[in-house]
Design an enzyme around this catalytic site. Sequence first.
Site, PDB file in Angstrom:
ATOM      1  N   LYS A 202       0.837  -1.204   0.000  1.00  0.00           N
ATOM      2  CA  LYS A 202       0.000   0.000   0.000  1.00  0.00           C
ATOM      3  C   LYS A 202       0.875   1.258   0.000  1.00  0.00           C
ATOM      4  O   LYS A 202       2.097   1.187   0.224  1.00  0.00           O
ATOM      5  CB  LYS A 202      -0.914  -0.042   1.227  1.00  0.00           C
ATOM      6  CG  LYS A 202      -1.912  -1.212   1.211  1.00  0.00           C
ATOM      7  CD  LYS A 202      -2.738  -1.211   2.490  1.00  0.00           C
ATOM      8  CE  LYS A 202      -3.733  -2.347   2.525  1.00  0.00           C
ATOM      9  NZ  LYS A 202      -4.519  -2.366   3.790  1.00  0.00           N
TER      10      LYS A 202
ATOM     11  N   TYR B 268     -12.030  -2.793  -3.048  1.00  0.00           N
ATOM     12  CA  TYR B 268     -12.576  -3.007  -1.699  1.00  0.00           C
ATOM     13  C   TYR B 268     -14.114  -3.087  -1.695  1.00  0.00           C
ATOM     14  O   TYR B 268     -14.736  -2.794  -0.678  1.00  0.00           O
ATOM     15  CB  TYR B 268     -12.104  -1.884  -0.770  1.00  0.00           C
ATOM     16  CG  TYR B 268     -10.707  -2.122  -0.221  1.00  0.00           C
ATOM     17  CD1 TYR B 268     -10.388  -3.280   0.472  1.00  0.00           C
ATOM     18  CD2 TYR B 268      -9.707  -1.154  -0.368  1.00  0.00           C
ATOM     19  CE1 TYR B 268      -9.110  -3.489   0.990  1.00  0.00           C
ATOM     20  CE2 TYR B 268      -8.428  -1.360   0.154  1.00  0.00           C
ATOM     21  CZ  TYR B 268      -8.140  -2.535   0.835  1.00  0.00           C
ATOM     22  OH  TYR B 268      -6.885  -2.745   1.359  1.00  0.00           O
TER      23      TYR B 268
ATOM     24  N   ASN C  67      -1.444  -0.261   7.457  1.00  0.00           N
ATOM     25  CA  ASN C  67      -0.887  -1.596   7.740  1.00  0.00           C
ATOM     26  C   ASN C  67      -0.031  -2.152   6.604  1.00  0.00           C
ATOM     27  O   ASN C  67       0.216  -3.351   6.535  1.00  0.00           O
ATOM     28  CB  ASN C  67      -2.003  -2.558   8.148  1.00  0.00           C
ATOM     29  CG  ASN C  67      -3.067  -2.707   7.089  1.00  0.00           C
ATOM     30  OD1 ASN C  67      -2.886  -2.286   5.950  1.00  0.00           O
ATOM     31  ND2 ASN C  67      -4.182  -3.309   7.457  1.00  0.00           N
TER      32      ASN C  67
ATOM     33  N   HIS D 114      -1.631  -5.513   1.572  1.00  0.00           N
ATOM     34  CA  HIS D 114      -2.900  -6.216   1.374  1.00  0.00           C
ATOM     35  C   HIS D 114      -2.599  -7.603   0.831  1.00  0.00           C
ATOM     36  O   HIS D 114      -1.692  -7.768   0.025  1.00  0.00           O
ATOM     37  CB  HIS D 114      -3.775  -5.476   0.345  1.00  0.00           C
ATOM     38  CG  HIS D 114      -4.925  -6.321  -0.136  1.00  0.00           C
ATOM     39  ND1 HIS D 114      -6.107  -6.430   0.562  1.00  0.00           N
ATOM     40  CD2 HIS D 114      -5.041  -7.150  -1.215  1.00  0.00           C
ATOM     41  CE1 HIS D 114      -6.915  -7.275  -0.083  1.00  0.00           C
ATOM     42  NE2 HIS D 114      -6.291  -7.724  -1.167  1.00  0.00           N
TER      43      HIS D 114
ATOM     44  N   GLU E 226      -9.327 -10.484  -7.481  1.00  0.00           N
ATOM     45  CA  GLU E 226      -8.357  -9.389  -7.338  1.00  0.00           C
ATOM     46  C   GLU E 226      -7.270  -9.464  -8.413  1.00  0.00           C
ATOM     47  O   GLU E 226      -6.867  -8.444  -8.965  1.00  0.00           O
ATOM     48  CB  GLU E 226      -7.761  -9.402  -5.926  1.00  0.00           C
ATOM     49  CG  GLU E 226      -8.799  -9.026  -4.879  1.00  0.00           C
ATOM     50  CD  GLU E 226      -8.326  -9.115  -3.435  1.00  0.00           C
ATOM     51  OE1 GLU E 226      -9.076  -8.659  -2.558  1.00  0.00           O
ATOM     52  OE2 GLU E 226      -7.234  -9.647  -3.174  1.00  0.00           O
TER      53      GLU E 226
HETATM   54  N1  UDP Z   1      -9.267  -1.002   7.869  1.00  0.00           N
HETATM   55  C1  UDP Z   1      -9.338   0.231   8.478  1.00  0.00           C
HETATM   56  N2  UDP Z   1     -10.038   0.348   9.650  1.00  0.00           N
HETATM   57  C2  UDP Z   1     -10.658  -0.709  10.217  1.00  0.00           C
HETATM   58  C3  UDP Z   1     -10.582  -1.970   9.601  1.00  0.00           C
HETATM   59  C4  UDP Z   1      -9.869  -2.087   8.426  1.00  0.00           C
HETATM   60  O1  UDP Z   1      -8.788   1.204   7.974  1.00  0.00           O
HETATM   61  O2  UDP Z   1     -11.281  -0.545  11.273  1.00  0.00           O
HETATM   62  C5  UDP Z   1      -8.532  -1.122   6.608  1.00  0.00           C
HETATM   63  C6  UDP Z   1      -7.172  -1.795   6.735  1.00  0.00           C
HETATM   64  O3  UDP Z   1      -6.261  -1.115   5.869  1.00  0.00           O
HETATM   65  C7  UDP Z   1      -7.427  -3.184   6.208  1.00  0.00           C
HETATM   66  C8  UDP Z   1      -8.481  -2.914   5.142  1.00  0.00           C
HETATM   67  O4  UDP Z   1      -9.276  -1.906   5.697  1.00  0.00           O
HETATM   68  O5  UDP Z   1      -6.247  -3.755   5.670  1.00  0.00           O
HETATM   69  C9  UDP Z   1      -9.331  -4.095   4.777  1.00  0.00           C
HETATM   70  O6  UDP Z   1      -9.929  -4.582   5.929  1.00  0.00           O
HETATM   71  P1  UDP Z   1     -10.003  -6.161   6.192  1.00  0.00           P
HETATM   72  O7  UDP Z   1     -10.843  -6.365   7.386  1.00  0.00           O
HETATM   73  O8  UDP Z   1     -10.389  -6.850   4.918  1.00  0.00           O
HETATM   74  O9  UDP Z   1      -8.483  -6.477   6.634  1.00  0.00           O
HETATM   75  P2  UDP Z   1      -7.278  -7.262   5.950  1.00  0.00           P
HETATM   76  O10 UDP Z   1      -7.859  -8.390   5.144  1.00  0.00           O
HETATM   77  O11 UDP Z   1      -6.527  -6.269   5.100  1.00  0.00           O
HETATM   78  O12 UDP Z   1      -6.455  -7.727   7.110  1.00  0.00           O
END
Ligand code: UDP
Length: 161
Positions: free
Chosen positions: A20, A60, A122, A125, A136
């Site tokens: 990211k 997303y 984080n 992805h 994807e």
């Molecule tokens: N995210 C966020 N706030 C939250 C939860 C998720 O900004 O409270 C963002 C974070 O960057 C995450 C992305 O949304 O990687 C997608 O969320 P998901 O739950 O799918 O997490 P991942 O699969 O990336 O661990």
Amino acid sequence: MIQDQEVLAAEMERTFIAIKPDGVQRGLISEIITRFERKGFKLVGIKIMVPSNGFAQKHYHGLKERPFFNGLCNFLSSGPVVAMVWEGEGVIRYGRKLIGTDPQKSEPGTIRGDLAVVLGRNVIHGSDGPETAKDEISLWFKPEELVSYTNNAEKWIYGQN
Ligand code: UDP
């Protein structure tokens, strides 16, 4: 007779991994690639691009009812992203292990555990399952942008020697 190579190919799966904008800006591209590469997974597609907000929304789309959706799409489209496809046995599930979960809950040794502090930044992805991986990969890559090849180390990684 089925050749070893075909058997090997049948077991291989692919996943979509993206570094990211925070990971790119923080100089973590090589660090992240190294973790997948040294495990034994194979890079079959890579490019750097700045996704539009609309593209981020497509990526997303499953999260569009979530309160953080707009902020997340603004963030993903805020700068260069390194989009990759990695191949290997179990790469979807194990890729998620390499990544970790919430940076605050991820073990040291995982990418988010070692390299990130908060959920919204984080650094990486990774597809969360086979269907998502397929969707994807086809959103981010044209088929001709993916390269099928045999890596000489495969027989040492998979024991076909
Ligand atoms: N995210 C966020 N706030 C939250 C939860 C998720 O900004 O409270 C963002 C974070 O960057 C995450 C992305 O949304 O990687 C997608 O969320 P998901 O739950 O799918 O997490 P991942 O699969 O990336 O661990």
